[in-house]
Design an enzyme around this catalytic site. Structure first.
Site, mmCIF file in Angstrom:
data_model
loop_
_atom_site.group_PDB
_atom_site.id
_atom_site.type_symbol
_atom_site.label_atom_id
_atom_site.label_comp_id
_atom_site.label_asym_id
_atom_site.label_seq_id
_atom_site.Cartn_x
_atom_site.Cartn_y
_atom_site.Cartn_z
ATOM 1 C CE LYS A 86 -3.708 -0.088 2.659
ATOM 2 N NZ LYS A 86 -4.496 -0.258 3.923
HETATM 3 O O1 G3P Z 1 -6.754 1.475 5.479
HETATM 4 C C1 G3P Z 1 -7.794 2.392 5.484
HETATM 5 C C2 G3P Z 1 -8.987 1.974 6.258
HETATM 6 O O2 G3P Z 1 -8.636 0.925 7.097
HETATM 7 C C3 G3P Z 1 -9.555 3.097 7.036
HETATM 8 O O3 G3P Z 1 -10.609 2.638 7.798
HETATM 9 O O4 G3P Z 1 -12.241 2.683 9.614
HETATM 10 O O5 G3P Z 1 -10.000 3.775 9.929
HETATM 11 O O6 G3P Z 1 -11.698 4.796 8.442
HETATM 12 P P1 G3P Z 1 -11.169 3.534 9.025
#
Ligand code: G3P
Length: 225
Positions: A86
């Site tokens: 990533k």
């Molecule tokens: O890698 C990005 C994703 O995991 C973000 O998720 O729930 O932290 O917005 P969140």
């Protein structure tokens, strides 16, 4: 649409894999920090459990192009062939993607908030772009709409790059992207479990069991008639 788990907690990953058809696991530095363990120790444990064919997405942390490439090499060498590196969709990241694509690395362009980032990542050779659906919603925009616009841009331009949508807070967000033919979504374990958390479903299944047991006896199933 592929379905991945967005978490690094091995017990939660095992529990979801036990019941659901899952294509892999995604992590990010925040997810790893929540676990509090040495990153490669956790990531190798996940790789061993999911097997070498499943996708594992792991983020480069360095801020410079050179540093991202070094991070990518280490991630690939430690975690095997179906590991996607990533790379944040920022200027240094776009350059890193172009160089890594020349090495035939698997690349997931991450931290996508706008269609313009996705367009640049696709042109830089990313295999996936990861728009953050719920975080975009929280900024007062429409995360689903952004993902759909990205999909339209890819289709209109013939890009093979797929969307790996991330940051979900509910099943409806996932379902809307599935309806639109998005390539993949990565979802936290509690949101995956909520896909079928529904009293109507539980009550329908319980009624079938009760009716059958009334007919055939307690504990009876088709197998032990
Ligand atoms: O890698 C990005 C994703 O995991 C973000 O998720 O729930 O932290 O917005 P969140």
């Amino acid at each position: 649409m592929k379905l991945l788990i967005d978490d690094a907690h091995i017990d939660l990953i095992k529990n979801i894999y036990r019941y659901y058809p899952i294509d892999g696991v995604t992590t990010n530095p925040t997810i790893l920090a929540k676990g509090g363990r040495a990153p490669f120790e956790v990531l190798k444990e996940i790789r061993e459990f999911i097997g070498e064919e499943a996708e594992l997405h792991v983020q480069a942390v360095a801020g410079t192009t050179e540093g991202m490439i070094e991070d990518a090499h280490k991630i690939q060498s430690e975690l095997g062939k179906n590991t996607f590196v990533k790379i944040p969709s920022i200027p240094t990241g776009f350059k890193a993607m172009q160089i890594l694509k020349g090495e035939e690395a698997n690349i997931t362009a991450t931290a996508i908030y706008t269609p313009m980032q996705a367009y640049l990542a696709a042109k830089s050779g990313a295999d996936y772009v990861a728009p953050y659906i719920n975080r975009i919603d929280n900024m007062g925009f429409n995360g689903i709409q952004v993902a759909k616009e990205i999909q339209d841009i890819f289709r209109s331009n013939g890009y093979e790059t797929q969307i790996l949508a991330a940051s979900f807070k509910n099943s409806q967000q996932v379902l809307e992207l599935c309806q639109y033919g998005i390539g993949a979504s990565t979802v936290a374990p509690d949101v995956i479990e909520a896909f079928v958390k529904n009293v109507a479903i539980d009550s329908a299944v319980a009624a079938f069991v009760k009716d059958f047991e009334e007919l055939c006896g307690e504990g009876k199933t088709m197998a032990n008639l």
